[in-house]
Write a protein that holds these residues in place. Sequence first.
Motif, short mmCIF file in Angstrom:
data_model
loop_
_atom_site.label_atom_id
_atom_site.label_comp_id
_atom_site.label_asym_id
_atom_site.label_seq_id
_atom_site.Cartn_x
_atom_site.Cartn_y
_atom_site.Cartn_z
N ARG A 199 -2.52 115.37 18.55
CA ARG A 199 -1.40 114.77 17.82
C ARG A 199 -0.41 114.11 18.78
N THR A 217 4.52 110.68 14.10
CA THR A 217 3.54 109.60 14.10
C THR A 217 3.60 108.80 12.81
N ASP A 222 -5.62 120.72 19.01
CA ASP A 222 -5.11 119.93 17.87
C ASP A 222 -3.73 119.37 18.18
N TYR A 248 2.76 119.84 15.25
CA TYR A 248 3.09 119.44 13.88
C TYR A 248 4.23 118.43 13.86
N GLY A 306 2.88 115.12 14.76
CA GLY A 306 2.17 114.53 13.63
C GLY A 306 3.10 113.89 12.63
#
Length: 372
Positions: A302, A265, A298, A259, A262
Amino acid sequence: MSSSAIFEELQRQVQDEARAGSPPRLLCMLAAISKMSPTERERCMEFFAAAGAQQPLPPPGLDTLTSKSNPKSPVRSSPEGSPQRTSPEASPQRPSIATTLGHLATFSPESRAAIGRAGGVATLTQLARDGSTEVKAQSVSALLSLVQGSAENQAALVASGGIAVLVDIAEDRELRADVARTLGILAKSHASAIVAAGGVPVLIRLVRDAPSSASGFAVFALRHLAIAREDAKTAICRSGGISALCRLLHEGAAEARGYAAGALTVLVEGSRHAQQLVIAEGCVLPLVGLAEDGTAPDASRRASVLLAHLALGSDDARCLIASAGGVPPIVRLARDGSCKYAALAVRLFAVPTAGNHQAAYWGSNATFAAGA
């Protein structure tokens, strides 16, 4: 009491609330109940029946009837000695208002909309600002239920000054998880209000200092802020948000690190300065480790996306990524076609070999079709 008499009594109490300028407690309940299906009303009755077995305080809006029938209703003496009802702040009934509205808000979108139209959001915002710790916790939880999936209630919360209230109480240990989650929902459509209320530094402190649940919600809130507005991205970078998010990459579970990747990013996209900050925080090695972690797909994706963005920034970044073994995850990302930046990054890593259609890649023993 006949049904018509009950209706007249309810109508009188609603009018009394309006004339007194009190929070529309009874109106909120009636509006919500009027929108319920028979099944939802049955659930509501079951809830109050179960609560009644524990002798709870009366639900909001029924205090007038209760005081008439119960001579032991709380009173206090005025300086002149005349008895008066206790103030709303001192009344034990206030926790019941937030709890009841919170339960009603969970029944259906229609119930949430009805509570919002009846002024329930403003009432709960006031309770979150002025109540005890217990009342604040119940009010924030109810507000969270009301704003989920409801643009109208989100707008009502902003209009009632709710964002400033949430920011002010965000670092309370009992409230911060629900506050961070609520701000994350609001960030999608009301980012400017959160920035203006000073929400960015508060969310960053939650990322850095709060337990995992509150920290995770704060990460989501910062990500949504950065997606929504360019000035929010700038505020996050200037307030130390990148450093706080990078710290998560070095510790914690793979999911939480994903997370954080992410959110980073979003912050580094199109910003050479932000890319340099992430590199300076020593994030390349933990990102490569996460990208190669097969237990959290996941989170690995990321991390690979963030590596691709960093690779676009400079030769120095590409050298660090290649030396850390970060090229293969970017190549895999480019091959599955889910990230347009990965294909661009791979081309920058390509080293032509003998033959027009083949290329090797920095830090990789493999050779692929050129332009993969």
